[in-house]
Design a protein around this motif. Structure first.
Motif, PDB file in Angstrom:
ATOM      1  N   SER A   7       9.188  48.655 -29.801  1.00 29.14           N
ATOM      2  CA  SER A   7       9.176  47.369 -28.844  1.00 29.14           C
ATOM      3  C   SER A   7       8.491  47.848 -27.606  1.00 29.14           C
ATOM      4  N   ASP A   9       7.449  44.679 -25.912  1.00 36.18           N
ATOM      5  CA  ASP A   9       7.350  43.385 -25.531  1.00 36.18           C
ATOM      6  C   ASP A   9       8.368  43.122 -24.206  1.00 36.18           C
ATOM      7  N   ASP A  10       8.048  42.771 -23.405  1.00 36.11           N
ATOM      8  CA  ASP A  10       8.993  42.745 -22.180  1.00 36.11           C
ATOM      9  C   ASP A  10       9.628  41.224 -22.059  1.00 36.11           C
ATOM     10  N   ARG A  11       9.031  40.340 -22.784  1.00 34.85           N
ATOM     11  CA  ARG A  11       9.416  38.892 -22.636  1.00 34.85           C
ATOM     12  C   ARG A  11      10.897  38.852 -22.936  1.00 34.85           C
ATOM     13  N   LYS A  38      11.618  36.651 -29.047  1.00 37.73           N
ATOM     14  CA  LYS A  38      11.154  36.550 -27.671  1.00 37.73           C
ATOM     15  C   LYS A  38      10.456  35.232 -27.379  1.00 37.73           C
ATOM     16  N   SER A  41       6.751  33.820 -28.829  1.00 34.15           N
ATOM     17  CA  SER A  41       6.685  34.517 -30.072  1.00 34.15           C
ATOM     18  C   SER A  41       6.540  33.580 -31.263  1.00 34.15           C
ATOM     19  N   ASP A 219       3.574  37.524 -34.590  1.00 34.29           N
ATOM     20  CA  ASP A 219       3.360  38.631 -33.822  1.00 34.29           C
ATOM     21  C   ASP A 219       4.742  39.203 -34.015  1.00 34.29           C
ATOM     22  N   ASP A 220       5.614  39.025 -34.694  1.00 31.58           N
ATOM     23  CA  ASP A 220       7.080  39.662 -34.817  1.00 31.58           C
ATOM     24  C   ASP A 220       7.651  39.103 -36.104  1.00 31.58           C
TER      25      ASP A 220
END
Length: 267
Positions: A7, A9-11, A38, A41, A219-220
């Motif tokens: 990870s 991703d800091d969202r 997130k 996302s 994206d996830d």
């Protein structure tokens, strides 16, 4: 095994699922499923037929109470609250069902207007203008007075998407949006989903086994396994394709026949 994407991703997490168990009576569909979605996302729920993808979606939109675990939208525990709480949280949801699920006796415009008529106090002229706006976003304004039977499969999906956006939700759930569509129409729908995410800032959870679509927009995600009845891998479809070494996931992502000697429980 390398089954989880690192990870970066800091969202913030908009949705958090912990140890969710879904069952019909004694028959467990999935157990101990945990993941985060997130904000902003496009999150894919992947897996083969019968693994529980749509069952998970039903629980997330409020149609199936889980038998265990928690499902939170930000700080709100969806299933721990009362009916009023679930209705309030559910107002944040928009759902595109696999068939579009349009009312056949209503025009496209009437279908899109229905949630506004049911859940707002807006006057009819305002609702009409908002319906035109939603249909314009999906390229369907020309069909506002047509009936679902007059539309192609792709047009019905776009009309269903317009209705899903009727109440300006910040979370959209799509159940097999590309199912039954030809490749060109499917690609156009993918681009539309990306444009809506970017233009409206919506967070999208998509159930699908259409790999070309998933590689293009998601994206996830998580991969559900029908044998182990839980999530066996986490990451974007492209990451799972290129880096996950679980044989079940690898076979699915590469459209390969799984060697029985490599399947879970046989090695």
């Amino acid at each position: 095994m390398n089954n989880q994407m690192p990870s970066t991703d800091d969202r913030p997490a908009l949705i958090t699922v912990n140890d969710l168990t879904l069952a019909f009576g004694p028959r467990v569909i999935q157990h101990d499923v945990s993941f985060q979605v997130k904000r902003g996302s496009i999150f894919a729920v992947m897996g083969g037929s019968g693994c529980g993808k749509s069952t998970l979606l039903k629980s997330m939109i409020g149609l199936l109470r889980p038998t265990g675990g928690t499902y939170k939208v930000e700080k709100d525990d969806y299933w721990a609250g009362d009916d009023a709480s679930r209705i309030r949280i559910g107002r944040r949801f928009g759902v595109l069902f696999q068939s579009g699920a349009l009312w056949s006796s209503m025009t496209v415009g009437e279908n899109v207007a229905l949630p506004m008529q049911m859940f707002t106090k807006l006057e009819a002229p305002v609702i009409r203008r908002l319906v035109e706006l939603k249909l314009g976003l999906v390229g369907m304004l020309h069909a506002i007075d047509q009936y679902p039977s007059e539309l192609s499969g792709g047009m019905r999906k776009r009309a269903g998407l317009a209705r899903a956006m009727s109440l300006d939700p910040d979370i959209l759930f799509f159940d097999e949006p590309s199912a039954g569509l030809d490749p060109i129409t499917s690609a156009r729908l993918d681009d539309l989903i990306l444009n809506l995410r970017d233009g409206l800032g919506a967070t999208i959870i998509i159930v699908s086994h259409e790999l070309s679509s998933l590689f293009h927009i998601a994206d996830d995600g998580i991969f559900l396994d029908a044998e182990q009845k839980t999530a066996i891998a986490h990451g974007s479809p492209t990451w799972l394709r290129d880096h996950c070494d679980d044989p079940m996931v690898h076979a699915f992502m590469h459209r390969e026949q799984l060697d029985s000697s490599s399947s879970h429980g046989n090695g």
